[in-house]
Design a protein around this motif. Sequence first.
Motif, PDB file in Angstrom:
ATOM      1  N   UNK A   1       0.821  -1.211   0.000  1.00  0.00           N
ATOM      2  CA  UNK A   1       0.000   0.000   0.000  1.00  0.00           C
ATOM      3  C   UNK A   1       0.852   1.257   0.000  1.00  0.00           C
ATOM      4  N   UNK A   2       0.539   2.183  -0.909  1.00  0.00           N
ATOM      5  CA  UNK A   2       1.236   3.456  -0.963  1.00  0.00           C
ATOM      6  C   UNK A   2       2.546   3.420  -1.717  1.00  0.00           C
ATOM      7  N   UNK A   3       2.928   2.275  -2.247  1.00  0.00           N
ATOM      8  CA  UNK A   3       4.169   2.168  -3.020  1.00  0.00           C
ATOM      9  C   UNK A   3       3.874   2.653  -4.441  1.00  0.00           C
ATOM     10  N   UNK A   4       3.924   3.961  -4.635  1.00  0.00           N
ATOM     11  CA  UNK A   4       3.458   4.564  -5.890  1.00  0.00           C
ATOM     12  C   UNK A   4       4.325   4.179  -7.085  1.00  0.00           C
ATOM     13  N   UNK A   5       5.550   3.753  -6.844  1.00  0.00           N
ATOM     14  CA  UNK A   5       6.419   3.354  -7.952  1.00  0.00           C
ATOM     15  C   UNK A   5       6.108   1.972  -8.500  1.00  0.00           C
ATOM     16  N   UNK A   6       5.214   1.276  -7.833  1.00  0.00           N
ATOM     17  CA  UNK A   6       4.859  -0.070  -8.272  1.00  0.00           C
ATOM     18  C   UNK A   6       4.130  -0.015  -9.609  1.00  0.00           C
ATOM     19  N   UNK A   7       4.592  -0.802 -10.582  1.00  0.00           N
ATOM     20  CA  UNK A   7       4.001  -0.832 -11.910  1.00  0.00           C
ATOM     21  C   UNK A   7       3.563  -2.246 -12.264  1.00  0.00           C
ATOM     22  N   UNK A   8       2.901  -2.349 -13.416  1.00  0.00           N
ATOM     23  CA  UNK A   8       2.368  -3.644 -13.852  1.00  0.00           C
ATOM     24  C   UNK A   8       3.462  -4.705 -13.971  1.00  0.00           C
ATOM     25  N   UNK A   9       4.666  -4.295 -14.386  1.00  0.00           N
ATOM     26  CA  UNK A   9       5.742  -5.261 -14.608  1.00  0.00           C
ATOM     27  C   UNK A   9       6.146  -5.980 -13.319  1.00  0.00           C
ATOM     28  N   UNK A  10       5.990  -5.321 -12.178  1.00  0.00           N
ATOM     29  CA  UNK A  10       6.377  -5.934 -10.907  1.00  0.00           C
ATOM     30  C   UNK A  10       5.440  -7.077 -10.520  1.00  0.00           C
ATOM     31  N   UNK A  11       4.207  -7.046 -11.048  1.00  0.00           N
ATOM     32  CA  UNK A  11       3.228  -8.063 -10.672  1.00  0.00           C
ATOM     33  C   UNK A  11       3.605  -9.435 -11.227  1.00  0.00           C
ATOM     34  N   UNK A  12       4.367  -9.460 -12.299  1.00  0.00           N
ATOM     35  CA  UNK A  12       4.768 -10.756 -12.871  1.00  0.00           C
ATOM     36  C   UNK A  12       5.580 -11.556 -11.865  1.00  0.00           C
ATOM     37  N   UNK A  13       6.470 -10.881 -11.142  1.00  0.00           N
ATOM     38  CA  UNK A  13       7.253 -11.569 -10.113  1.00  0.00           C
ATOM     39  C   UNK A  13       6.389 -11.936  -8.912  1.00  0.00           C
ATOM     40  N   UNK A  14       5.465 -11.051  -8.561  1.00  0.00           N
ATOM     41  CA  UNK A  14       4.589 -11.326  -7.423  1.00  0.00           C
ATOM     42  C   UNK A  14       3.759 -12.581  -7.676  1.00  0.00           C
TER      43      UNK A  14
ATOM     44  N   UNK B   1      -3.477  -2.639 -14.194  1.00  0.00           N
ATOM     45  CA  UNK B   1      -4.143  -3.870 -14.611  1.00  0.00           C
ATOM     46  C   UNK B   1      -3.514  -5.079 -13.936  1.00  0.00           C
ATOM     47  N   UNK B   2      -4.301  -6.126 -13.788  1.00  0.00           N
ATOM     48  CA  UNK B   2      -3.816  -7.364 -13.194  1.00  0.00           C
ATOM     49  C   UNK B   2      -3.446  -8.343 -14.304  1.00  0.00           C
ATOM     50  N   UNK B   3      -2.325  -9.033 -14.175  1.00  0.00           N
ATOM     51  CA  UNK B   3      -1.919  -9.986 -15.211  1.00  0.00           C
ATOM     52  C   UNK B   3      -2.773 -11.246 -15.180  1.00  0.00           C
ATOM     53  N   UNK B   4      -2.800 -11.964 -16.287  1.00  0.00           N
ATOM     54  CA  UNK B   4      -3.533 -13.227 -16.348  1.00  0.00           C
ATOM     55  C   UNK B   4      -2.989 -14.219 -15.329  1.00  0.00           C
ATOM     56  N   UNK B   5      -1.693 -14.120 -15.054  1.00  0.00           N
ATOM     57  CA  UNK B   5      -1.054 -15.074 -14.154  1.00  0.00           C
ATOM     58  C   UNK B   5      -1.464 -14.882 -12.698  1.00  0.00           C
ATOM     59  N   UNK B   6      -2.315 -13.900 -12.418  1.00  0.00           N
ATOM     60  CA  UNK B   6      -2.805 -13.722 -11.046  1.00  0.00           C
ATOM     61  C   UNK B   6      -3.511 -14.989 -10.579  1.00  0.00           C
TER      62      UNK B   6
ATOM     63  N   UNK C   1      -3.626 -19.759  -3.462  1.00  0.00           N
ATOM     64  CA  UNK C   1      -3.808 -19.678  -2.005  1.00  0.00           C
ATOM     65  C   UNK C   1      -4.302 -18.293  -1.565  1.00  0.00           C
ATOM     66  N   UNK C   2      -4.444 -17.368  -2.507  1.00  0.00           N
ATOM     67  CA  UNK C   2      -4.772 -15.988  -2.165  1.00  0.00           C
ATOM     68  C   UNK C   2      -6.139 -15.878  -1.495  1.00  0.00           C
ATOM     69  N   UNK C   3      -6.174 -15.228  -0.328  1.00  0.00           N
ATOM     70  CA  UNK C   3      -7.413 -15.043   0.421  1.00  0.00           C
ATOM     71  C   UNK C   3      -7.893 -13.593   0.397  1.00  0.00           C
ATOM     72  N   UNK C   4      -6.957 -12.645   0.322  1.00  0.00           N
ATOM     73  CA  UNK C   4      -7.315 -11.226   0.306  1.00  0.00           C
ATOM     74  C   UNK C   4      -6.609 -10.532  -0.844  1.00  0.00           C
ATOM     75  N   UNK C   5      -7.386  -9.827  -1.675  1.00  0.00           N
ATOM     76  CA  UNK C   5      -6.842  -9.017  -2.773  1.00  0.00           C
ATOM     77  C   UNK C   5      -7.404  -7.607  -2.618  1.00  0.00           C
ATOM     78  N   UNK C   6      -6.523  -6.663  -2.310  1.00  0.00           N
ATOM     79  CA  UNK C   6      -6.915  -5.276  -2.075  1.00  0.00           C
ATOM     80  C   UNK C   6      -6.390  -4.417  -3.220  1.00  0.00           C
ATOM     81  N   UNK C   7      -7.310  -3.921  -4.076  1.00  0.00           N
ATOM     82  CA  UNK C   7      -6.914  -3.077  -5.201  1.00  0.00           C
ATOM     83  C   UNK C   7      -7.620  -1.717  -5.118  1.00  0.00           C
TER      84      UNK C   7
END
Length: 294
Positions: A73-86, A104-109, A114-120
């Motif tokens: 939360x609040x990490x404004x530099x976070x971009x779509x490309x970082x989600x691939x590693x997540x 946007x959320x990647x297809x690989x989400x 095991x994900x229980x909480x997704x806060x966007x």
Amino acid sequence: MKACTMHQKIHDFIATDVSSFMDTCLPLHLAHRFSINSGVTLEGPSRSSDILSLLDSLPGSDQWQLLKVLDLEGCTGLKNKHLKNICKILLLKYLSLRNTGVTQLPKKIEKLQCLETLDIRQTKIRAFATKSIFLPMLKHLLAGNKGSPSRNDNNSHGFEESPATVELPSGTRRMERLEILSHVDASNNVNDLIDIGQLLQLMKLGVILDGKKAGSLALLFKQIEELHGCLLTLSIQINHPATSEGTVPETDKLATLVSPPKLLQSLNISGITSGLPDWITELDQLTKITLSNT
């Protein structure tokens, strides 16, 4: 939660690489536990860049495979490309992207089984990468923003129009563990509202509807009737285009319910001008009603 017991590998990882997070003043009986210092924040460019560097290093680290909570939360530099590693952290249970630069959320989400909480919340994410998303363990889907008091004197209702939120995904009924679904936009796929009635563990529901689509409110209330044994919080927003006189047109009347959600404690209604239904008097657990644009 104020304290928890850590896996040994997590313990070693924190002690070695993130020693500034440790509280060295713990009593002896808590020697094998850690306390996060209250002063640790993610504010400032240096901290944000450190977090982004860690995310870039994920693929080369076996230790990250054990990560279950990731709050960005609040990490404004976070971009779509970082989600691939997540999406490679397969044991992740909690992921917060609130108030970040992700659009946007990647297809690989869907790999995060095991994900229980997704806060966007407070992001520009408006839809999932695929119309049908399946996260079997998901309990909490948090999206959109709450309306806030407006300082604009021309706004007679005193509330700003709530910003767009994520579209209601198709196949929601398969995510049977959902407890919180707030807020989702069903303006473009009204028929997907039928899935909501299958979520028999749902405690909190927030839905945005298009006031131009007749019958959408009636369809929603038909599903709410199925949730009479579990729903505690309900938020409904009807979006209307303003008329030439600047007034809001009448919407569908709130439907008559044979089995209203009698456990309901909080009701938020925005954009409904036809009056409150009689069944509200049957809600003897109701403690909070919020009305706006009505």
